[in-house]
Write a protein that holds these residues in place. Structure first.
Motif, PDB file in Angstrom:
ATOM      1  N   VAL B  20     -18.826  18.442 -42.059  1.00  0.00           N
ATOM      2  CA  VAL B  20     -18.848  17.597 -43.253  1.00  0.00           C
ATOM      3  C   VAL B  20     -18.614  16.150 -42.837  1.00  0.00           C
ATOM      4  CG1 VAL B  20     -17.750  17.060 -45.455  1.00  0.00           C
ATOM      5  CG2 VAL B  20     -18.041  19.449 -44.755  1.00  0.00           C
ATOM      6  N   PHE B  56     -17.763  11.990 -39.300  1.00  0.00           N
ATOM      7  CA  PHE B  56     -17.154  13.266 -39.667  1.00  0.00           C
ATOM      8  C   PHE B  56     -15.790  13.067 -40.326  1.00  0.00           C
ATOM      9  CE2 PHE B  56     -20.372  14.764 -36.778  1.00  0.00           C
ATOM     10  CZ  PHE B  56     -20.758  15.961 -37.365  1.00  0.00           C
ATOM     11  N   VAL B  57     -15.512  13.913 -41.260  1.00  0.00           N
ATOM     12  CA  VAL B  57     -14.194  13.929 -41.893  1.00  0.00           C
ATOM     13  C   VAL B  57     -13.216  14.557 -40.908  1.00  0.00           C
ATOM     14  CG1 VAL B  57     -12.865  14.812 -43.843  1.00  0.00           C
ATOM     15  CG2 VAL B  57     -15.259  14.159 -44.160  1.00  0.00           C
ATOM     16  N   LEU B  58     -12.065  13.956 -40.755  1.00  0.00           N
ATOM     17  CA  LEU B  58     -11.101  14.490 -39.801  1.00  0.00           C
ATOM     18  C   LEU B  58     -10.429  15.740 -40.365  1.00  0.00           C
ATOM     19  CD1 LEU B  58      -9.476  11.198 -38.493  1.00  0.00           C
ATOM     20  CD2 LEU B  58     -11.450  12.459 -37.615  1.00  0.00           C
ATOM     21  N   GLU B  61      -7.749  15.357 -43.251  1.00  0.00           N
ATOM     22  CA  GLU B  61      -7.970  14.138 -44.008  1.00  0.00           C
ATOM     23  C   GLU B  61      -8.677  14.495 -45.316  1.00  0.00           C
ATOM     24  OE1 GLU B  61      -9.748   9.943 -42.399  1.00  0.00           O
ATOM     25  OE2 GLU B  61     -11.019  11.706 -42.206  1.00  0.00           O
TER      26      GLU B  61
END
Lengths: 247, 247
Positions: B20, B56-58, B61
């Motif tokens: 994502v 990218f989403v960590l 997060e």
DNA sequence: TGAGTACTTCTGAAAATGAGGATAACCCTC
DNA sequence: GAGGGTTATCCTCATTTTCAGAAGTACTCA
């Protein structure tokens, strides 16, 4: 590094596990009140609790297709019924920990407006499925973050009635202006001035189209036969039907 | 099966790999024209092509935090600058194959409105970063499905100006009515009647608030000093500032 | 047949809109 | 420092849209 080479060396398992679901806020009007379709979960997590219908997106499935599939599965609608249902993407939720399972689950919420539908069928994952009056959902604790998703859906619905012709999706293929008014009253939760509403709806270009026919009989408790209309082909209302008392 | 037991037996590796990202449509006004921040990709896929900033989403997060982080990284904004930038979720895109890598990548697009910002800094993943006039992006082929995302962002911006006070996010903390008008003209791409715009802005409740001060000097080519205003606390414009010629 | 209900139309006042003119403050150039 | 072009702000006036209530009428129910 060449692009083709890079693609081969790519190792997806290096990434932490992630899942994507779609969840549906399906709204309809029953007995002049706004209702939402909820299911009682038959599987963990949150087994036995009420939740929005939804499920994982399949491997080669686009998001709108996944939403339409879940809608069919939960409501038993046929494809032709589906044409009369409005389905739009609402918002995506992905707060870490929103799903207790050991993978991070994002959910893409969809919002559906449907005309009066039959009682829903509990599919394999659900113990139970029912239309719940929106007023009753305030006290219910829904599974996951579904209370937040539901609130976002209702707010979107309220806004969209103002400038889009979506109210016609809550009624049958032919409808009276009064029926349309009860939709607005149910969604907004307030009474409208019948005469002004009537004039305003007819003045909006391509909102509704006259059929030339009327209802078979007057209202339940009297009154003349009302004219029947069908949806026009407007996609935006000009001028908009603004909600009163919104200071 | 008990819930705890079920959680343990869960095997995330059974699921296909999914990623994502967040992508940002960052709009601003420069020289009376709408601009968008684009980067030239420094890594495959689509190395060397122009794209929306994002990544990218960590792991731990939340989505809004990921969007804010990317915004900071790409623009060099400090946290206090960020308070003057409007950031909202736009839409999620997840068509299979939209990303050529061997994992399915969904992207949650965000839309940002920013006042005039310095030249962007190319961060580690990018060869280059620049404010591109929106008019010039029509002929550019952007990476992934970013052309579609950009179009969705611009359309949302045009709509939102009508009924929300977001135009104030494109200008400094204090601004003149004329500056506000150039924002509307740039985003909508049409000229507005200055006198009527002036009257209308002042008649919308809590849209702008008088500061009592004026500009130091008149306009570049003459004219009196203009009064300075700051944003009011309205979240919706009543009445709305409708776009002309929208049949 | 009479009473009540509610769809539809009408009316007049209030508000918002659109186009243009008027005024005055200001910049620049000569 | 005078004059022409420019722009912020205000004003007017005809037109359109909105709002609230009243009126007319066609129906249902008792």
């Amino acid at each position: 590094m060449e692009e083709a080479e890079w693609l081969n060396s790519y190792e997806p398992r290096d990434y932490p596990p992630v899942g994507v679901t779609v969840d549906l806020v399906i709204l309809t009007i029953r007995d002049k009140e706004l209702h939402v379709l909820l299911i009682e979960r038959g599987q963990p997590p949150f087994e036995g609790e009420w939740a929005l219908p939804g499920g994982f997106v399949l491997n080669d499935e686009d998001l709108p297709d996944a939403a339409a599939r879940e809608l069919r599965e939960e409501t038993g609608l046929t494809q032709s019924d589906l044409d009369r249902v409005h389905l739009e993407q609402l918002k995506t939720f992905g707060k870490p920990g929103r799903d207790p399972r050991p993978l991070r689950v994002y959910t893409v919420a969809y919002l559906a407006f449907a005309p009066r539908l039959p009682e829903p069928v509990a599919d394999t994952d659900a113990k139970n499925a029912a239309w719940i009056p929106l007023a009753a959902t305030g006290e219910m604790k829904l599974a996951f973050d579904h209370s937040e998703i539901l609130a976002a859906g209702v707010e979107r619905a309220r806004d969209k009635l103002e400038y889009s012709p979506l109210a016609t999706r809550f009624v049958g293929p032919e409808f009276t202006i009064s029926e349309l008014r009860t939709v607005y009253e149910a969604v907004w939760g307030e009474q409208l001035h019948a005469a002004n509403f009537h004039r305003k709806v007819l003045s909006v270009r391509n909102f509704v189209e006259e059929t030339g026919r009327t209802t078979e009989r007057g209202g339940e408790r009297g009154g003349p036969r009302a004219r029947l209309y069908r949806p026009g082909d407007a996609t935006q209302l000009h001028p908009a039907l603004l909600r009163p008392t919104t200071e």
